[in-house]
Design a protein around this motif. Structure first.
Motif, short mmCIF file in Angstrom:
data_model
loop_
_atom_site.label_atom_id
_atom_site.label_comp_id
_atom_site.label_asym_id
_atom_site.label_seq_id
_atom_site.Cartn_x
_atom_site.Cartn_y
_atom_site.Cartn_z
N PRO A 1 25.56 32.66 48.02
CA PRO A 1 26.73 33.39 47.60
C PRO A 1 27.71 32.36 46.95
N LYS A 2 28.58 32.91 46.04
CA LYS A 2 29.58 32.18 45.35
C LYS A 2 30.80 32.30 45.87
N LEU A 3 31.84 31.62 45.81
CA LEU A 3 33.19 31.73 46.06
C LEU A 3 34.03 31.91 44.79
N ASN A 4 35.20 32.37 44.83
CA ASN A 4 35.84 32.83 43.58
C ASN A 4 37.28 31.69 43.97
N ILE A 5 37.06 30.79 44.76
CA ILE A 5 37.97 29.85 44.90
C ILE A 5 37.07 28.48 45.17
N SER A 6 37.78 27.22 45.12
CA SER A 6 37.07 26.11 45.24
C SER A 6 36.45 25.84 46.66
N ASP A 7 35.43 25.11 46.69
CA ASP A 7 34.52 24.83 47.97
C ASP A 7 35.59 24.13 49.20
N ALA A 8 36.73 23.58 48.53
CA ALA A 8 37.50 22.62 49.42
C ALA A 8 38.95 22.53 48.60
N GLY A 9 39.77 22.51 49.46
CA GLY A 9 41.27 22.33 48.93
C GLY A 9 42.41 22.51 50.16
N VAL A 10 43.63 23.24 49.59
CA VAL A 10 44.60 23.29 50.41
C VAL A 10 44.92 24.65 50.57
N ILE A 11 45.21 25.35 51.98
CA ILE A 11 45.61 26.92 52.05
C ILE A 11 47.09 26.99 51.48
N SER A 12 46.88 28.07 50.53
CA SER A 12 48.48 28.48 49.95
C SER A 12 49.22 28.80 51.06
N ASN A 13 50.74 28.53 50.84
CA ASN A 13 51.66 29.04 51.55
C ASN A 13 52.09 30.42 51.54
N THR A 14 51.37 31.15 50.42
CA THR A 14 51.62 32.58 50.40
C THR A 14 50.47 33.19 50.60
N VAL A 15 50.49 34.53 50.84
CA VAL A 15 49.29 35.28 51.10
C VAL A 15 48.27 35.29 49.94
N GLN A 16 46.85 34.84 50.20
CA GLN A 16 45.90 34.66 49.32
C GLN A 16 44.72 35.39 49.74
N THR A 17 43.98 36.08 48.80
CA THR A 17 42.85 36.65 49.16
C THR A 17 41.64 36.04 48.47
N PHE A 18 40.61 35.58 49.10
CA PHE A 18 39.34 35.08 48.25
C PHE A 18 38.16 35.77 48.59
N GLN A 19 37.09 35.78 47.77
CA GLN A 19 36.12 36.62 47.88
C GLN A 19 34.77 35.88 47.88
N ILE A 20 33.89 36.12 48.73
CA ILE A 20 32.46 35.64 48.57
C ILE A 20 31.48 36.83 48.24
N SER A 21 30.80 36.44 46.99
CA SER A 21 29.85 37.42 46.20
C SER A 21 28.54 37.40 47.10
N LEU A 22 28.01 38.63 47.26
CA LEU A 22 26.82 38.66 47.99
C LEU A 22 25.77 39.51 47.00
N PRO A 23 25.43 39.18 45.79
CA PRO A 23 24.69 40.29 44.92
C PRO A 23 23.13 39.73 45.39
N CYS A 24 22.75 41.02 45.62
CA CYS A 24 21.30 40.84 45.96
C CYS A 24 20.13 40.82 44.61
N THR A 25 19.07 40.15 44.49
CA THR A 25 18.44 40.21 43.30
C THR A 25 17.69 41.39 42.90
N GLY A 26 17.41 42.39 43.98
CA GLY A 26 16.72 43.65 43.87
C GLY A 26 15.21 43.30 43.88
N LEU A 27 14.87 42.25 44.01
CA LEU A 27 13.26 41.71 43.84
C LEU A 27 12.64 41.96 45.02
N VAL A 28 13.26 41.82 46.34
CA VAL A 28 12.62 41.28 47.75
C VAL A 28 13.56 42.57 48.68
N GLU A 29 12.92 43.22 49.57
CA GLU A 29 13.68 43.98 50.62
C GLU A 29 13.65 42.96 51.82
#
Length: 548
Positions: A99-127
């Motif tokens: 799975p991929k993050l839409n933010i860097s793997d390491a860093g500093v947490i923002s002082n404002t409200v921040q939403t980050f996403q973890i993508s979970l795309p299945c390949t569709g090749l395997v059940e």
């Protein structure tokens, strides 16, 4: 391949964030909870530096149609940066790549409200069921590191099985358009035919209703149970009695009419109940200390169990069903429900007598040596007396042909004079989430308190209550430690079948541990009854008093 859509666990490897002015919020936003759970609420993992253990153990499925996870966070320390690192792993790269993050793997947490996403795309090749591990390291200083590990299961389906299609290019254009025309004509004819049938049935039903009214007999009343499958806002009632006129959509399957009658007998007006202070609070439920004003004008102190506005109808049904399990029982060592209030668009109130009671599990935990000192030093004699009180309550229950099925310290209360009362298990899953586990059947159960036959076959008897009492006795002697803390819940059945049991606690007399061991006999027939346990512990109690 068999797929379980509702099984995943969230494990926490480190469950404490030091309170530095409450330096972090980490939660699922309202839209994300709505998307995953269908609830109108936010779900906090960390609120102002305090971890919500229940949220961390809450079961949330990730079905095949959801291909991402969203977390929201914010740092609450503008003057001091809060560093983070995140690592996400997939157990089956053929079904779901890393799975991929839409933010860097390491860093500093923002002082404002921040939403980050973890993508979970299945390949569709395997059940497959893919285990996803999300590891978060949160660092205020190099020495102050908190690690949270989330383990979830993502359902991936084969594209060929989940999407059936035919190439348009492979069909002749003329025949395709003709087929569409024929299908449209057939659908129109079928729709007209169904419409005629519906109108005819409605007309016939109307004639029957008018004839029955003319004969002096009104429509019959349909008796139902509490509506658990309908949205709460769709229930337009002013009291519980009105629910009897509604269609039956209930999760309470057995003795539903009997349950309704009991609730109707205990039903009171909400305006007579006043809430004073919160005793315990979970994610979906609360226990209050309050008061009830009787019709004579006298005021009685009471315990009030209820759920929050965002609780589901399933949770409301469980609250009512489990709260009524000890209805109308009259014994000095049993805490029985006294009144119920169910009104329109309001969470139900369950009222219990209150005499300065404390939850037994919380009381025992306070008896441990801590920085605040010892709340109360318990002697062996006092522990045996407490066990005898619970035995007497269980003897009474079994004499009434009732089973408890969830006997544990969390479901008992204690007063200032060490008098014990056995209570029902309403809200226990919410208030003590670490004591309950889901083994892939979408049902949270007290796995580590259950007898082997209850664990394997969901079979309950007086003997299974005796097994649970043995674990409760172990809780008393360890001041409410977690039983089998090192054993994975999924391995409990195999562990017990191999003959392993809880170890003898430190400073526990051999006589008392022998009683526990008898309760954990593999065969239900070989376990003692509560009457035999009462005789055994009475003798041991008499021996203790001779030397005091």
């Amino acid at each position: 391949m068999k797929i379980f859509l509702f099984s995943y666990t969230i494990l926490v490897s480190y469950l404490y964030i030091p309170a530095v002015s409450g330096y972090l919020n980490l939660y699922l936003s309202l839209p994300e909870v709505q998307r995953l759970l269908g609830l109108h609420a936010e779900l906090f993992y960390i609120r102002k530096g305090v971890i919500n253990n229940y949220a961390l153990n809450f079961v949330v499925p990730i079905p095949s149609n959801i291909d991402s996870l969203c977390f929201t966070w914010e740092s609450l320390t503008p003057g001091q940066p809060v560093h983070y690192s995140i690592q996400v792993d997939s157990s089956n790269l053929a079904a779901l790549p890393t799975p991929k993050l839409n933010i860097s793997d390491a860093g500093v947490i923002s002082n404002t409200v921040q939403t980050f996403q973890i993508s979970l795309p299945c390949t569709g090749l395997v059940e497959a069921e893919v285990d996803i591990k999300i590891k978060m390291n949160i660092m205020l200083t190099p020495e102050n590191v908190t690690t949270l590990t989330f383990r979830r299961k993502k359902i991936c389906l084969e594209l060929e099985k989940s999407t059936a299609y035919v190439s348009v290019d492979s069909l002749p254009p003329y025949s395709n358009s003709v087929n569409i025309l024929y299908i449209a004509i057939c659908c129109a004819i079928l729709f007209i035919f169904i419409l005629v049938i519906v109108v005819t049935l409605y007309h016939v039903k109307g004639n029957k209703t008018r004839r029955s009214t003319e004969n002096g007999s009104g429509p019959t009343t349909t008796t139902t149970t509490f509506l658990a499958a309908l949205p709460r806002n769709s229930v337009n009632v002013s009291s519980y009695g009105s629910l009897k006129r509604m269609p039956s959509y209930s999760l309470i399957e057995e003795r539903s009419k009997d349950l309704q009658d009991k609730i109707t007998e205990l039903s009171i007006q909400r305006c007579r109940v006043r809430l004073s202070s919160i005793i315990m609070e979970g994610t979906f439920g609360k226990i209050y200390q309050g008061s009830y004003t009787t019709e004579e004008g006298t005021e009685e102190t009471t315990i009030v169990k209820t759920v929050m506005d965002h609780a589901s109808d399933v949770q409301i049904s469980l609250l009512l069903k489990e709260g009524m399990s000890l209805y109308a029982l009259n014994h000095k060592n049993i805490l029985s429900i006294s009144r119920v209030s169910v009104e329109e668009h309001m969470a139900p109130f369950l009222l219990y007598p209150y005499k300065n009671y404390t939850n037994l599990k919380l009381f025992l935990q306070k008896c441990k040596v801590s920085s605040e000192g010892v709340h109360h030093t318990l002697t062996t004699q006092e522990l045996v007396d407490m066990a005898l009180q619970i035995i007497q309550a269980m003897q009474y229950l079994h004499k009434k042909h009732l089973l408890h099925k969830d006997l544990a310290t969390r479901n008992c209360v204690i007063d200032d004079k060490l008098n014990i009362l056995v209570a029902d298990n309403a809200l226990s899953r919410d208030l003590f989430p670490s004591d309950y586990h889901c083994l892939g059947d979408n049902e949270n159960r007290p796995v580590k308190w259950l007898a082997i036959e209850s664990l394997l076959h969901k079979s309950f008897s007086p003997s299974s209550d005796v097994w649970s009492f043995g674990v409760l006795l172990w809780e008393l002697t360890t001041l409410a430690q977690q039983p089998y803390i090192e054993i994975d819940p999924f391995e409990m059945a195999a562990y017990l079948k191999d003959g392993y049991r809880l170890a003898q606690p430190i400073n526990c007399p051999d006589e008392l541990f022998a009683v526990m061991a008898y309760c954990w006999a593999m065969s239900a027939e070989e376990r003692p009854t509560f009457t035999q346990l009462n005789v055994c512990l009475q003798e041991f109690y008499a021996q203790l008093t001779r030397y005091v």
